[in-house]
Design a protein around this motif. Structure first.
Motif, PDB file in Angstrom:
ATOM      1  N   LEU A 221       0.829  -1.214   0.000  1.00 28.04           N
ATOM      2  CA  LEU A 221       0.000   0.000   0.000  1.00 28.04           C
ATOM      3  C   LEU A 221       0.855   1.252   0.000  1.00 28.04           C
ATOM      4  CD1 LEU A 221      -2.884  -0.857   2.513  1.00 28.04           C
ATOM      5  CD2 LEU A 221      -3.052  -0.623   0.038  1.00 28.04           C
ATOM      6  N   MET A 222       1.972   1.214   0.698  1.00 21.53           N
ATOM      7  CA  MET A 222       2.873   2.367   0.708  1.00 21.53           C
ATOM      8  C   MET A 222       3.594   2.516  -0.617  1.00 21.53           C
ATOM      9  SD  MET A 222       4.564   2.370   4.522  1.00 21.53           S
ATOM     10  CE  MET A 222       5.277   0.739   4.335  1.00 21.53           C
ATOM     11  N   ARG A 223       3.966   1.403  -1.238  1.00 23.03           N
ATOM     12  CA  ARG A 223       4.753   1.448  -2.464  1.00 23.03           C
ATOM     13  C   ARG A 223       3.928   1.814  -3.687  1.00 23.03           C
ATOM     14  NH1 ARG A 223      10.073   2.391  -2.317  1.00 23.03           N
ATOM     15  NH2 ARG A 223      11.315   0.707  -1.418  1.00 23.03           N
ATOM     16  N   TYR A 224       2.788   1.147  -3.860  1.00 22.35           N
ATOM     17  CA  TYR A 224       1.954   1.389  -5.027  1.00 22.35           C
ATOM     18  C   TYR A 224       0.987   2.537  -4.754  1.00 22.35           C
ATOM     19  CZ  TYR A 224       3.578  -2.959  -7.158  1.00 22.35           C
ATOM     20  OH  TYR A 224       4.360  -3.938  -7.719  1.00 22.35           O
ATOM     21  N   MET A 273      -3.216   5.417   8.546  1.00 22.77           N
ATOM     22  CA  MET A 273      -2.245   6.474   8.277  1.00 22.77           C
ATOM     23  C   MET A 273      -1.856   6.506   6.797  1.00 22.77           C
ATOM     24  SD  MET A 273      -2.220   7.751  11.186  1.00 22.77           S
ATOM     25  CE  MET A 273      -1.140   9.087  10.731  1.00 22.77           C
ATOM     26  N   VAL A 274      -1.767   5.347   6.154  1.00 18.80           N
ATOM     27  CA  VAL A 274      -1.485   5.319   4.719  1.00 18.80           C
ATOM     28  C   VAL A 274      -2.617   5.975   3.942  1.00 18.80           C
ATOM     29  CG1 VAL A 274      -1.206   3.806   2.718  1.00 18.80           C
ATOM     30  CG2 VAL A 274       0.016   3.313   4.809  1.00 18.80           C
ATOM     31  N   SER A 275      -3.856   5.671   4.322  1.00 21.00           N
ATOM     32  CA  SER A 275      -5.000   6.227   3.593  1.00 21.00           C
ATOM     33  C   SER A 275      -5.086   7.738   3.717  1.00 21.00           C
ATOM     34  CB  SER A 275      -6.292   5.584   4.099  1.00 21.00           C
ATOM     35  OG  SER A 275      -6.495   5.857   5.476  1.00 21.00           O
ATOM     36  N   LEU A 276      -4.512   8.295   4.774  1.00 19.46           N
ATOM     37  CA  LEU A 276      -4.486   9.750   4.919  1.00 19.46           C
ATOM     38  C   LEU A 276      -3.279  10.388   4.246  1.00 19.46           C
ATOM     39  CD1 LEU A 276      -5.609  10.246   8.646  1.00 19.46           C
ATOM     40  CD2 LEU A 276      -6.992  10.368   6.568  1.00 19.46           C
ATOM     41  N   GLY A 277      -2.366   9.576   3.718  1.00 17.75           N
ATOM     42  CA  GLY A 277      -1.207  10.113   3.022  1.00 17.75           C
ATOM     43  C   GLY A 277       0.058  10.185   3.841  1.00 17.75           C
ATOM     44  N   PHE A 278       0.040   9.723   5.096  1.00 16.36           N
ATOM     45  CA  PHE A 278       1.226   9.761   5.956  1.00 16.36           C
ATOM     46  C   PHE A 278       2.025   8.464   5.776  1.00 16.36           C
ATOM     47  CE2 PHE A 278      -1.875  12.494   8.088  1.00 16.36           C
ATOM     48  CZ  PHE A 278      -1.147  13.662   8.244  1.00 16.36           C
ATOM     49  N   LYS A 279       2.644   8.297   4.614  1.00 13.29           N
ATOM     50  CA  LYS A 279       3.348   7.050   4.320  1.00 13.29           C
ATOM     51  C   LYS A 279       4.605   6.892   5.174  1.00 13.29           C
ATOM     52  CE  LYS A 279       1.709   6.714  -0.443  1.00 13.29           C
ATOM     53  NZ  LYS A 279       2.111   6.581  -1.865  1.00 13.29           N
ATOM     54  N   ASP A 280       5.372   7.966   5.343  1.00 14.32           N
ATOM     55  CA  ASP A 280       6.589   7.871   6.148  1.00 14.32           C
ATOM     56  C   ASP A 280       6.267   7.560   7.607  1.00 14.32           C
ATOM     57  OD1 ASP A 280       8.089   8.429   3.924  1.00 14.32           O
ATOM     58  OD2 ASP A 280       8.193  10.588   4.316  1.00 14.32           O
ATOM     59  N   LEU A 281       5.206   8.158   8.115  1.00 19.75           N
ATOM     60  CA  LEU A 281       4.799   7.904   9.496  1.00 19.75           C
ATOM     61  C   LEU A 281       4.317   6.463   9.656  1.00 19.75           C
ATOM     62  CD1 LEU A 281       4.333   8.903  12.315  1.00 19.75           C
ATOM     63  CD2 LEU A 281       2.169   9.911  11.575  1.00 19.75           C
ATOM     64  N   CYS A 282       3.606   5.957   8.646  1.00 17.14           N
ATOM     65  CA  CYS A 282       3.166   4.556   8.684  1.00 17.14           C
ATOM     66  C   CYS A 282       4.366   3.617   8.695  1.00 17.14           C
ATOM     67  CB  CYS A 282       2.265   4.266   7.490  1.00 17.14           C
ATOM     68  SG  CYS A 282       1.813   2.541   7.307  1.00 17.14           S
ATOM     69  N   LEU A 283       5.371   3.908   7.863  1.00 16.63           N
ATOM     70  CA  LEU A 283       6.570   3.066   7.834  1.00 16.63           C
ATOM     71  C   LEU A 283       7.295   3.103   9.175  1.00 16.63           C
ATOM     72  CD1 LEU A 283       8.464   1.355   5.982  1.00 16.63           C
ATOM     73  CD2 LEU A 283       9.729   3.472   5.564  1.00 16.63           C
ATOM     74  N   GLU A 353      -0.184  13.454  16.996  1.00 14.93           N
ATOM     75  CA  GLU A 353       0.018  14.810  16.494  1.00 14.93           C
ATOM     76  C   GLU A 353      -0.607  14.980  15.113  1.00 14.93           C
ATOM     77  OE1 GLU A 353       4.055  15.992  16.538  1.00 14.93           O
ATOM     78  OE2 GLU A 353       4.358  15.605  18.656  1.00 14.93           O
ATOM     79  N   ALA A 354      -0.449  13.965  14.260  1.00 15.33           N
ATOM     80  CA  ALA A 354      -1.035  14.047  12.921  1.00 15.33           C
ATOM     81  C   ALA A 354      -2.556  14.091  12.994  1.00 15.33           C
ATOM     82  CB  ALA A 354      -0.577  12.847  12.081  1.00 15.33           C
ATOM     83  N   LEU A 355      -3.142  13.354  13.947  1.00 16.18           N
ATOM     84  CA  LEU A 355      -4.595  13.368  14.086  1.00 16.18           C
ATOM     85  C   LEU A 355      -5.102  14.729  14.529  1.00 16.18           C
ATOM     86  CD1 LEU A 355      -5.274   9.917  15.802  1.00 16.18           C
ATOM     87  CD2 LEU A 355      -5.741  10.556  13.450  1.00 16.18           C
ATOM     88  N   LEU A 356      -4.347  15.401  15.368  1.00 13.84           N
ATOM     89  CA  LEU A 356      -4.767  16.700  15.904  1.00 13.84           C
ATOM     90  C   LEU A 356      -4.383  17.872  15.007  1.00 13.84           C
ATOM     91  CD1 LEU A 356      -3.811  16.112  19.647  1.00 13.84           C
ATOM     92  CD2 LEU A 356      -6.080  15.968  18.618  1.00 13.84           C
ATOM     93  N   SER A 357      -3.852  17.580  13.832  1.00 16.84           N
ATOM     94  CA  SER A 357      -3.381  18.658  12.953  1.00 16.84           C
ATOM     95  C   SER A 357      -4.313  18.914  11.782  1.00 16.84           C
ATOM     96  CB  SER A 357      -1.990  18.303  12.414  1.00 16.84           C
ATOM     97  OG  SER A 357      -2.058  17.130  11.619  1.00 16.84           O
ATOM     98  N   GLY A 358      -5.577  18.509  11.875  1.00 11.83           N
ATOM     99  CA  GLY A 358      -6.513  18.841  10.812  1.00 11.83           C
ATOM    100  C   GLY A 358      -7.300  17.672  10.279  1.00 11.83           C
ATOM    101  N   VAL A 359      -7.111  16.467  10.806  1.00  8.27           N
ATOM    102  CA  VAL A 359      -7.891  15.322  10.381  1.00  8.27           C
ATOM    103  C   VAL A 359      -9.311  15.439  10.945  1.00  8.27           C
ATOM    104  CG1 VAL A 359      -8.011  12.796  10.418  1.00  8.27           C
ATOM    105  CG2 VAL A 359      -5.809  13.939  10.289  1.00  8.27           C
ATOM    106  N   SER A 360     -10.270  14.860  10.231  1.00  6.30           N
ATOM    107  CA  SER A 360     -11.663  14.902  10.665  1.00  6.30           C
ATOM    108  C   SER A 360     -11.800  14.452  12.117  1.00  6.30           C
ATOM    109  CB  SER A 360     -12.510  14.009   9.757  1.00  6.30           C
ATOM    110  OG  SER A 360     -13.816  13.873  10.278  1.00  6.30           O
ATOM    111  N   TRP A 361     -12.632  15.161  12.865  1.00  8.60           N
ATOM    112  CA  TRP A 361     -12.752  14.844  14.295  1.00  8.60           C
ATOM    113  C   TRP A 361     -13.373  13.469  14.512  1.00  8.60           C
ATOM    114  CZ3 TRP A 361     -17.382  13.759  16.634  1.00  8.60           C
ATOM    115  CH2 TRP A 361     -18.539  14.115  15.928  1.00  8.60           C
ATOM    116  N   VAL A 362     -14.181  12.998  13.572  1.00  7.28           N
ATOM    117  CA  VAL A 362     -14.764  11.653  13.709  1.00  7.28           C
ATOM    118  C   VAL A 362     -13.666  10.596  13.614  1.00  7.28           C
ATOM    119  CG1 VAL A 362     -16.394  10.014  12.713  1.00  7.28           C
ATOM    120  CG2 VAL A 362     -16.934  12.466  12.719  1.00  7.28           C
TER     121      VAL A 362
END
Length: 564
Positions: A221-224, A273-283, A353-362
């Motif tokens: 998922l991170m690679r493709y 985290m991958v689905s939100l675009g944080f690939k480096d954080l997921c790794l 930190e990533a969750l509190l930086s603008g991700v949907s509150w749900v």
């Protein structure tokens, strides 16, 4: 026997160090090696190898954990006649994962993917009993869904004349790969096989649930480029997996399945985290989770090895007879909960930190509940397995094995050292850093989880008088939250239904009327005809003349009736 595991452990450790050196030499660049094997007309078969910081660091981690598991297996499989078979299967398993990581084309991916599937099935059925066979079949059939999707993706790519590397993606191909990855990383609804795989030996479970099989889907998922086409689906399924894994882990009684369900919850967090675009954080979280989960499995396995029991109700008092293993379990659970300065704290703090930086509150609220759940089931595991029983008497000697403690000690050091190492190596300091108040969110999650565990264990047991309907509803709810939302039962019933349907079609169709009106019926009809013809020939001319007369009479009668 021990010599073979020692040799494998030494080779894996050397390969791990070589991969780390290669990671240092490559730096931020990427080396893409392509070797042409076959070039006939328009058909090409190339072998491609990708060397960058992600592939080399992942391979280094896989070899490092595999080396520790091999050392651990020296004592765990001592006296077993099947130790050589376990060693061979584990080597195949590890190199299949390396093949999947290093070869970016779908051809290399499917070879490594199928190698993981085949070796994992053989490892799950290692003990050769009915329970292992049932678990192995669920594991194999669930993963074969992903295999089929990858093969279809390969066919779609071959229409365009290439083997689809990381940089050659289409919309349909990305959807097929994304759905295939969900099966390997055990996301809803393909998560029933993960606890079932606990039928394998503990060293295998440590490999499968830390850095190899279950992380293969997350790695792809991170690679493709899958997120761009199915991000919403990944978000919903991953959050469902987080909640389901956390709740089920708090009510499971099998120690190994508790650790497996915690892996399920953390895999959901990675996919989220991958689905939100944080690939480096997921790794980064994948690496930290691999180290702490390998340590936790080995610590739990050592206690199971001593007691020959896997129920949490018979594991209490580990600090008395297995202080070394208990210490590993405590530190690993603390890292999983996000206690400061352990490896899990570095990644989970950045996730919050990533969750509190603008991700949907749900989404943030659901994942925060999952984070609190990770503290809760970790605290329950420590309290049920490590805490001493009331009124215990100290034993004269420890039941810990020195060889097992050696491998667990190396992993324990990695829990302390790997966080800062990968934090700066993967440049995690470039991610968002919030204000001081928000930085306390990790400690708040730990406090809430510990308060929940304390209140849960502090409740007094009582037996109220329930009505029949209330008992039914209560039992249904207990089964729902303790059985992965009935997904294992559903998977088994679907598989059983498919087997019954195939058996019915085989008996009623293939061996029934299709056989009668098909090849077998035609064969029997012609056999009768040729038998009559052969008898007429063997009976001489007289018999032949009689038959000809009969046929002529029938012909005359038929013509006469037609004229009338």
């Amino acid at each position: 026997m021990g010599l073979g595991f020692n040799v494998c452990a030494s080779i894996f450790m050397v390969l791990s160090l070589m991969s780390m050196v290669g990671m240092w030499l490559v730096g931020e660049s990427s080396i893409y090696v392509e070797v042409k094997v076959v070039d006939v007309s328009s058909e090409m078969l190339d072998v491609m190898v990708l060397l960058d910081v992600i592939s080399l660091s992942f391979v280094s981690l896989v070899f490092f954990i595999s080396a520790c598991v091999m050392v651990y297996s020296i004592s765990y499989m001592s006296g077993s006649e099947m130790s050589s078979r376990l060693k061979g299967l584990m080597v195949v398993f590890v190199f299949s994962m390396v093949l999947l990581i290093m070869f970016p084309s779908l051809l290399g991916v499917i070879l490594g993917w199928d190698g993981l599937g085949l070796s994992s099935f053989l490892l799950v059925v290692f003990y050769q009993n009915n329970r292992s066979l049932a678990s192995g079949m669920i594991t194999a059939l669930s993963n074969r869904i992903g295999d089929g999707l990858l093969i279809v993706a390969m066919g779609v790519c071959l229409i365009d004349g290439h083997w689809c590397s990381y940089y050659e993606m289409g919309g349909l191909v990305s959807v097929l790969i994304g759905l295939g990855c969900l099966t390997k990383s055990a996301q809803v609804p393909f998560c029933a096989w993960l606890p079932a795989a606990m039928a394998a030996p503990t060293p295998v479970s440590s490999l499968v649930h830390s850095s190899t099989l279950v992380t293969a889907g997350v790695y792809l998922l991170m690679r493709y480029s899958v997120v761009a086409t199915m991000a919403d689906v990944l978000v919903v399924l991953s959050l469902m997996t987080v909640i389901m894994g956390s709740v089920s882990a708090m009510y499971e009684v099998d120690v190994k399945k508790i650790v497996a369900l915690s892996t399920l919850s953390q895999l959901g967090m990675m996919v989220f985290m991958v689905s939100l675009g944080f690939k480096d954080l997921c790794l980064f979280h994948l690496y930290m989770h691999a180290l702490l989960k390998a340590s936790l499995f080995l610590g739990v396995g050592a206690m199971i090895h001593v007691r020959s029991e896997q129920s949490v109700f018979f594991m209490k008092g580990g600090v008395v007879d297995s202080p070394g293993s208990s210490a590993v379990i405590v530190v690993a659970c603390a890292a999983l909960s996000g206690v400061p300065f352990l490896c899990g704290w570095f990644s989970k703090d950045l996730i919050l930190e990533a969750l509190l930086s603008g991700v949907s509150w749900v989404y943030s609220a659901i994942l925060l509940v999952g984070a609190v759940g990770s503290v809760a089931y970790s605290g329950r595991l420590v309290r049920m397995c490590v805490a001493p029983p009331i009124g215990f008497s100290p034993l004269s000697r420890s039941a810990d094995c020195k060889v097992m403690l050696l491998s667990m000690g190396v992993l324990l050091i990695s829990l302390l050292m790997s966080g800062p190492f990968f934090y700066y190596w993967l440049s995690m300091e470039s991610l968002v850093v919030l204000i001081e108040f928000d930085k306390l969110s990790g400690l708040m999650v730990i406090s809430l989880g510990l308060a929940f565990v304390n209140s849960w264990f502090g409740q007094q047991s009582f037996s109220p008088q329930w009505s029949d309907m209330t008992i039914f509803r209560k039992s249904l709810w207990l089964d729902f939250r303790g059985m992965l939302w009935f997904l294992p039962l559903l998977s088994g019933e679907i598989g059983m239904g498919a087997l019954l349907l195939s058996d019915l079609s085989f008996r009623r169709l293939e061996q029934g009327w299709m056989e009668f009106f098909g090849g077998k019926g035609v064969y029997e009809l012609w056999s009768v005809f040729f038998s009559v013809h052969q008898r007429s020939q063997s009976g001489g001319l007289n018999m032949s003349m009689k038959l000809m007369g009969i046929w002529f009479f029938i012909l005359v009668v038929g013509v006469g009736l037609n004229l009338i």
